[in-house]
Motif scaffolding. Structure first.
Motif, PDB file in Angstrom:
ATOM      1  N   PRO A  74       0.929  -1.198  -0.187  1.00 38.41           N
ATOM      2  CA  PRO A  74       0.045  -0.078   0.040  1.00 38.41           C
ATOM      3  C   PRO A  74       0.870   1.469   0.441  1.00 38.41           C
ATOM      4  N   GLY A  75      -0.089   2.350  -0.474  1.00 35.17           N
ATOM      5  CA  GLY A  75       0.866   4.007   0.287  1.00 35.17           C
ATOM      6  C   GLY A  75       1.277   3.821   1.614  1.00 35.17           C
ATOM      7  N   ARG A  76       2.148   5.208   1.138  1.00 34.45           N
ATOM      8  CA  ARG A  76       2.452   4.873   2.177  1.00 34.45           C
ATOM      9  C   ARG A  76       1.596   5.711   4.010  1.00 34.45           C
ATOM     10  N   TYR A  77       0.845   5.915   3.349  1.00 33.27           N
ATOM     11  CA  TYR A  77      -0.708   6.671   3.854  1.00 33.27           C
ATOM     12  C   TYR A  77      -1.446   5.643   3.007  1.00 33.27           C
ATOM     13  N   HIS A  78      -2.224   5.196   3.929  1.00 32.32           N
ATOM     14  CA  HIS A  78      -3.242   4.192   3.817  1.00 32.32           C
ATOM     15  C   HIS A  78      -4.308   4.346   4.034  1.00 32.32           C
ATOM     16  N   LEU A  79      -5.071   4.985   2.867  1.00 31.21           N
ATOM     17  CA  LEU A  79      -6.441   5.977   3.844  1.00 31.21           C
ATOM     18  C   LEU A  79      -7.580   4.433   2.994  1.00 31.21           C
ATOM     19  N   GLN A  80      -8.615   4.460   4.816  1.00 27.16           N
ATOM     20  CA  GLN A  80      -9.200   3.244   4.411  1.00 27.16           C
ATOM     21  C   GLN A  80     -10.586   4.066   5.326  1.00 27.16           C
ATOM     22  N   VAL A  81     -10.984   4.121   3.929  1.00 28.05           N
ATOM     23  CA  VAL A  81     -12.537   5.379   4.335  1.00 28.05           C
ATOM     24  C   VAL A  81     -14.477   4.278   4.298  1.00 28.05           C
ATOM     25  N   PHE A 116       0.382   8.040  -1.622  1.00 29.37           N
ATOM     26  CA  PHE A 116      -1.421   7.924  -0.887  1.00 29.37           C
ATOM     27  C   PHE A 116      -1.701   6.555  -1.449  1.00 29.37           C
ATOM     28  N   SER A 117      -2.235   5.427  -0.477  1.00 28.71           N
ATOM     29  CA  SER A 117      -3.030   4.843  -1.508  1.00 28.71           C
ATOM     30  C   SER A 117      -4.987   4.578  -0.344  1.00 28.71           C
ATOM     31  N   VAL A 118      -5.544   3.746  -1.601  1.00 25.53           N
ATOM     32  CA  VAL A 118      -7.268   4.283  -0.676  1.00 25.53           C
ATOM     33  C   VAL A 118      -7.797   2.681  -1.348  1.00 25.53           C
ATOM     34  N   GLU A 119      -8.668   2.920   0.600  1.00 22.22           N
ATOM     35  CA  GLU A 119      -9.087   1.477  -0.488  1.00 22.22           C
ATOM     36  C   GLU A 119     -10.752   1.921   0.961  1.00 22.22           C
ATOM     37  N   ARG A 120     -11.575   1.120   0.207  1.00 19.41           N
ATOM     38  CA  ARG A 120     -13.351   0.958   0.942  1.00 19.41           C
ATOM     39  C   ARG A 120     -13.251   0.363   1.543  1.00 19.41           C
ATOM     40  N   LEU A 134      -9.551   5.465   8.436  1.00 21.28           N
ATOM     41  CA  LEU A 134      -8.268   5.106   8.736  1.00 21.28           C
ATOM     42  C   LEU A 134      -7.085   6.005   7.980  1.00 21.28           C
ATOM     43  N   ILE A 135      -6.494   6.377   8.594  1.00 24.84           N
ATOM     44  CA  ILE A 135      -5.158   6.926   7.715  1.00 24.84           C
ATOM     45  C   ILE A 135      -4.307   5.984   8.225  1.00 24.84           C
ATOM     46  N   ASN A 136      -3.206   4.977   8.209  1.00 30.44           N
ATOM     47  CA  ASN A 136      -2.934   3.801   8.738  1.00 30.44           C
ATOM     48  C   ASN A 136      -3.742   3.611  10.128  1.00 30.44           C
ATOM     49  N   ASP A 137      -3.017   3.652  10.923  1.00 32.16           N
ATOM     50  CA  ASP A 137      -4.290   3.364  12.560  1.00 32.16           C
ATOM     51  C   ASP A 137      -4.317   3.926  13.372  1.00 32.16           C
ATOM     52  N   GLU A 138      -4.746   5.439  12.168  1.00 30.70           N
ATOM     53  CA  GLU A 138      -4.633   6.433  13.175  1.00 30.70           C
ATOM     54  C   GLU A 138      -6.597   7.032  12.568  1.00 30.70           C
ATOM     55  N   LEU A 139      -8.036   6.798  13.569  1.00 32.61           N
ATOM     56  CA  LEU A 139      -8.670   7.133  13.198  1.00 32.61           C
ATOM     57  C   LEU A 139      -8.929   8.543  12.773  1.00 32.61           C
ATOM     58  N   HIS A 140      -9.715   9.101  11.961  1.00 26.90           N
ATOM     59  CA  HIS A 140     -10.231  10.547  12.172  1.00 26.90           C
ATOM     60  C   HIS A 140     -11.503  10.907  11.565  1.00 26.90           C
ATOM     61  N   VAL A 141     -12.860  11.200  12.454  1.00 31.55           N
ATOM     62  CA  VAL A 141     -13.658  11.548  12.391  1.00 31.55           C
ATOM     63  C   VAL A 141     -13.987  12.793  11.586  1.00 31.55           C
TER      64      VAL A 141
ATOM     65  N   GLY B 127      -9.580  -6.376  14.411  1.00 27.63           N
ATOM     66  CA  GLY B 127      -8.051  -5.656  13.582  1.00 27.63           C
ATOM     67  C   GLY B 127      -8.077  -4.090  13.566  1.00 27.63           C
ATOM     68  N   GLU B 128      -9.348  -2.978  12.826  1.00 23.86           N
ATOM     69  CA  GLU B 128      -8.981  -2.291  13.018  1.00 23.86           C
ATOM     70  C   GLU B 128      -9.699  -1.377  13.944  1.00 23.86           C
ATOM     71  N   PHE B 129      -9.062  -1.995  15.434  1.00 21.93           N
ATOM     72  CA  PHE B 129      -9.387  -1.739  16.503  1.00 21.93           C
ATOM     73  C   PHE B 129      -8.224  -0.865  17.314  1.00 21.93           C
ATOM     74  N   TYR B 130      -7.575   0.483  16.553  1.00 21.37           N
ATOM     75  CA  TYR B 130      -5.887   0.160  16.770  1.00 21.37           C
ATOM     76  C   TYR B 130      -6.011   1.024  18.126  1.00 21.37           C
TER      77      TYR B 130
END
Lengths: 175, 417
Positions: A74-81, A116-120, A134-141, B127-130
């Motif tokens: 994946p990209g360095r920053y993986h955007l998981q929307v 960057f990479s993106v995934e639904r 999520l961006i990698n392991d950080e949640l953004h809301v 797994g997503e529960f970091y």
């Protein structure tokens, strides 16, 4: 042949100790492998299998089943929307549109500079703060297009000079 | 007001995740009392039965009864698996406990393990529960250092290890036997039952599987006593329930309510109603697997039996509110896309049925549908409803039936003449 670093190897051996059966550590070790190598290659599967003394097919069956194990870098920053119900009601598609318009990528793809990479994603269990990602392991809301633009810009600034991404874009993961 | 603070009492304090702060607010007191007074394990199981605590993961099975199924004379080790694989769309109440009050859940885990004679507990977390993972691992470390978990706890001779096990992105692993397979290092395919996990569970050994919120209720039962706890709810559903409300409401969030409060009260009195003066169209009341309710069907008590009588389910207590601007066929497509993505592939009718329903729903949204598609989707739903190894097939079938039967006109309106 891919090798774990000594530190990761120690961590892996400690993890294996926790379970009544070695093979139960397959998923935890795949997580460690992904952390160390960035994705789960066939060599990474072999490294996990050797540490656990199980056939590589047992590891491959698991890495193939679970969505979080990347089969490509994946990209360095993986955007998981998240695109599930509550996030969709509150604008998830406009977030994905922004990513397509500004980064030129769709779910399953990576920018050519590898940043960057993106995934639904399916429901991330924070529907009260939709839309979320999520961006990698950080949640953004409470995402908006402006907030996303700022998050992406911030990461562009943090990132070291670009290296070419090891692989080309991949097909969308969507069914 | 139907709102109450029991399980969620300490969510408001940011330092509740720290052991010292949690102790100052009474955390772990019941666990220490159980050990100090040497309360017989059987008495704890009876107390939990009498409290009418039910599984809060969605199925609502009586918790004490479940514990009672574990064989007492088995020579094998026994395990507890805490189901923290919260993934039912719309549900985020376990995240609230895991992130805000990990010691409450851990105290429930300790009391449960003592009652059933268990020395190893796994917290199976998605797994997503970091962030929940970081919080929980720190809480376990602190509790172990303080002698509340680990070896010879408080000098009682009782040992308990708690291990956080992270999943890797598969909704199906919230199904308890898929969870067991996943924990053992397999793909998350559900198992046939019987044998039930209480007899043959993790690693072939007797296993109790309980939801995070269920565990968080246990210390409160010990503190209040079964009778007081039960009275907070109804005759059959004791205690309280965390509801996660999202979508088109003014104040989305997690709210704790006494069992039996009404869905209408939750939406309008507690969550502030709909924003922007918009009107209600529909409510998905128990996670995305629950059949939808129309706006005029929401005056129903929030408890397992009453929701079933209303043709839907309480499920995980996840309420998604849809206002008048919502396209039901779009929400349905999003729902179907989810189940198509998450079907584990083991049973043909679910694997194919979810995928076909998703494809047909997309086709209708694109304007290429025909009226017979609705019957086709109902037929596919019927083929998987209750006819698969696990309830995922039904979890797609029930909303399909709900959306298509209650809002057929919205689908038909997208079809050309």
């Amino acid at each position: 042949m891919l090798q774990f670093s000594d530190a990761t190897r120690q961590q892996a051996l400690a993890l294996i100790e926790k379970y009544p059966r070695k093979s139960a550590a397959i998923i935890p070790l795949l997580h460690l492998a992904q952390k160390e190598f960035g994705w789960i290659s066939e060599e990474a599967e072999l490294a996990v299998a050797q540490l656990l003394d199980v056939p590589v097919v047992s590891v491959r069956e698991v890495s193939g089943f679970y969505f979080m194990f990347h089969k490509h870098p994946p990209g360095r920053y993986h955007l998981q929307v998240c695109h599930n119900i509550s996030c969709s009601l509150l604008g998830a598609e406009t977030i994905l549109d922004w990513i397509r318009e500004h980064l030129g990528i769709e779910s399953g793809q990576t920018t050519p500079d590898g940043l960057f990479s993106v995934e639904r994603m399916e429901c991330l269990a924070c529907c009260d703060r939709a839309p979320a990602m999520l961006i990698n392991d950080e949640l953004h809301v409470h995402l908006t297009r402006d907030k996303l633009a700022a998050l992406v810009e911030e990461r562009r600034r943090q990132a070291p000079p670009p290296e070419p991404h090891p692989t080309d874009n991949h097909e969308s993961m969507e069914t | 007001m139907p709102q109450i603070s029991l399980v969620s009492k300490n969510f408001q304090y940011p330092d509740q995740v720290e052991l010292q702060a949690a102790l100052s607010r009474g955390a772990w007191e019941q666990w220490k009392r159980v050990l100090a007074e040497k309360i017989p394990p059987a008495a704890i199981i009876e107390e939990v039965k009498a409290a009418k605590l039910r599984g809060q993961g969605g199925a609502g099975f009586p918790t004490g009864v479940k514990w009672g199924f574990v064989p007492k004379d088995s020579p094998k080790p026994k395990y507890l698996c805490v189901n923290a694989d919260e993934g039912e769309p719309g549900t985020f109440k376990d995240r609230a406990i895991l992130e805000n009050d990990p010691h409450l859940m851990l105290e429930g885990v300790a009391i449960t393990c003592y009652a059933v004679g268990i020395h190893t507990a796994f917290v199976y977390m998605r797994g997503e529960f970091y962030q929940p993972q970081r919080v929980m691992e720190k809480a376990i470390r602190e509790a172990t250092e303080a002698g509340l978990l680990g070896k010879n706890i408080q000098g009682s001779g009782f040992d308990l290890d708690v291990i956080v096990h992270m999943g890797a992105g598969a909704y199906i692993c919230g199904e308890e036997t898929a969870l067991l397979n996943s924990l053992e290092g397999w793909k998350g395919w559900p198992r046939l039952k019987p044998p039930f996990p209480a007899v043959v569970g993790a690693f072939g050994c007797p296993t109790v599987i309980n939801n995070v919120e269920t565990m968080a209720g246990v210390p409160h039962i010990m503190r209040l006593g079964a009778a007081e706890f039960q009275k907070l709810g109804t005759e059959k559903d004791g205690g309280t329930k965390l509801f996660a409300i999202s979508g088109h409401v003014a104040k989305p969030g997690v709210y704790e309510m006494t069992m039996g409060s009404s869905l209408k009260e939750l939406i309008y009195d507690v969550a502030g109603g709909l924003p922007g003066g918009r009107r209600l169209k529909a409510v998905i009341p128990g996670g995305s697997s629950a059949p939808v309710l129309k706006a005029d069907e929401i005056d129903v008590p929030l408890e397992f039996e009453a929701m079933a009588a209303a043709g839907t389910m309480l499920g995980s207590g996840a309420v998604i509110v849809l206002d008048e601007t919502v396209s039901i066929p779009e929400v349905f497509m999003v729902t179907a896309r989810f189940y198509a993505h998450e079907s584990c592939g083991q049973c043909t009718q679910c694997r194919e049925g979810c995928t076909w329903i998703y494809k047909i729903s997309k086709k209708i949204l694109a304007g290429h549908g025909q009226p017979s598609d609705l019957d086709l989707m109902l037929d596919l739903a019927d083929n998987m409803n209750g006819k698969t190894v696990c309830p995922l097939g039904a979890a797609m079938a029930l909303p399909t039936i709900g959306f298509l039967k209650k809002f057929p006109h919205e689908f038909l309106a997208l079809m050309k003449s």
